[in-house]
Design an enzyme around this catalytic site. Structure first.
Site, PDB file in Angstrom:
ATOM      1  N   HIS A 237      62.659  56.028  25.168  1.00 27.00           N
ATOM      2  CA  HIS A 237      62.446  55.377  23.873  1.00 27.00           C
ATOM      3  C   HIS A 237      63.102  56.219  22.775  1.00 27.00           C
ATOM      4  O   HIS A 237      63.071  57.448  22.827  1.00 27.00           O
ATOM      5  CB  HIS A 237      60.949  55.209  23.603  1.00 27.00           C
ATOM      6  CG  HIS A 237      60.707  54.291  22.460  1.00 27.00           C
ATOM      7  ND1 HIS A 237      60.815  54.699  21.156  1.00 27.00           N
ATOM      8  CD2 HIS A 237      60.425  52.958  22.420  1.00 27.00           C
ATOM      9  CE1 HIS A 237      60.602  53.659  20.363  1.00 27.00           C
ATOM     10  NE2 HIS A 237      60.358  52.589  21.107  1.00 27.00           N
TER      11      HIS A 237
ATOM     12  N   SER B 271      61.430  45.111  16.001  1.00 27.91           N
ATOM     13  CA  SER B 271      60.891  44.096  15.083  1.00 27.91           C
ATOM     14  C   SER B 271      60.904  42.691  15.671  1.00 27.91           C
ATOM     15  O   SER B 271      61.110  41.714  14.955  1.00 27.91           O
ATOM     16  CB  SER B 271      61.628  44.139  13.736  1.00 27.91           C
ATOM     17  OG  SER B 271      61.439  45.404  13.122  1.00 27.91           O
TER      18      SER B 271
HETATM   19  P1  PGA Z   1      58.656  47.380  16.940  1.00 31.68           P
HETATM   20  O1  PGA Z   1      58.889  48.501  18.051  1.00 31.68           O
HETATM   21  O2  PGA Z   1      58.454  46.073  17.659  1.00 31.68           O
HETATM   22  O3  PGA Z   1      57.449  47.826  16.181  1.00 31.68           O
HETATM   23  O4  PGA Z   1      59.904  47.361  16.080  1.00 31.68           O
HETATM   24  C1  PGA Z   1      59.586  48.199  19.233  1.00 31.68           C
HETATM   25  C2  PGA Z   1      59.678  49.438  20.088  1.00 31.68           C
HETATM   26  O5  PGA Z   1      59.882  50.537  19.543  1.00 31.68           O
HETATM   27  O6  PGA Z   1      59.546  49.352  21.328  1.00 31.68           O
END
Ligand code: PGA
Length: 246
Positions: free
Chosen positions: A90, A208
């Site tokens: 990640h 997002s």
């Molecule tokens: P988010 O994070 O949906 O809050 O943008 C996605 C992720 O980091 O896996």
């Protein structure tokens, strides 16, 4: 697949409440459903979701098998909780905990050796996209940490393309940007492992992705689902996203 990434959110009690809510609402999903929780939640959540279609992921594992590594959690320990998946690579781990290509290569191998399926994240930062370097960055991330795997090992890999500029920012990649990158990633897999394996590889979009935009993103032929951060913390939103995968 729709996978949730709770990140460093929810106390154990709050996590139990969310997992219980999901257990009640996710009945007949048409795609694989995974929830990624903090280490300390894994064993408890595994019991809650036992016998349901929901699978469990850790958000990380150690790059060493066992021993004097205070505070670390090994892939074998993760597997012993009942988790089947492990999110690795990640961008938050790469940026804040200095996880290099080499460290991630070790983590992926240890996860696989212990029967965990990696959900391996790749993606460029804003400056790299602005410089038109996103393809090069993603290719280097794959070559650096996972293209060493055999075809047999690759069968247990799920990829998640997460443009770093879209994570937690509300700035989602457009469906066109996602499709373009996913198709490129699939072409790299095809070059390395052949068309069949490339077509069989699940490539998630993350950044997002939410209840409002998921259907539009998932409608692209090369977007096989999503890795969901913020919107996975509310059961109704996460369920809407699972339904959007259809
Ligand atoms: P988010 O994070 O949906 O809050 O943008 C996605 C992720 O980091 O896996």
């Amino acid at each position: 697949m729709v996978a949730g990434n709770w990140k460093m959110n929810k106390t154990l009690q709050e996590g139990v409440a969310l997992a219980t809510e999901l257990k009640q609402s996710v009945k007949n999903p048409k795609c694989a459903v995974v929830i990624g929780t903090p280490f300390i939640h894994l064993a408890t959540v595994a019991e809650i979701i036992k016998g349901t279609p929901i699978c469990l992921a850790a958000e990380n594992c150690a790059d060493k098998a066992s021993g004097a590594y205070t505070g670390e959690v090994s892939a074998a320990m993760v597997a012993s909780t009942g988790a089947q998946y492990c999110i690795l690579g990640h961008s938050e781990r790469r940026a804040y905990y200095h996880e290099t290509y080499d460290i991630l290569r070790e983590k992926v191998l240890l996860a696989l050796e212990n029967g965990l399926k990696p959900i391996f994240c790749i993606g460029e930062v804003k400056e790299e996209r602005e410089a038109g370097k996103q393809n090069e960055v993603v290719k280097a991330q794959l070559e650096g940490s996972v293209f060493n795997l055999s075809a047999e090992q690759w069968a247990d890999i799920t990829l998640a393309y997460e443009p770093v500029w879209a994570i937690g920012t509300g700035l989602t990649a457009t469906p066109e940007q996602a499709q373009e990158m996913h198709a490129y990633i699939r072409s790299l897999i095809a070059e390395k492992y052949g068309e069949q394996i490339a077509n069989d590889t699940t490539i998630l979009y993350g950044g997002s992705c939410n209840a409002k935009n998921a259907a539009e993103l998932f409608a692209n032929p090369d977007v096989d689902g999503g890795l969901i951060g913020g919107a996975s913390l509310k059961a109704p939103d996460f369920c809407t996203i699972i339904e959007a995968r259809g």
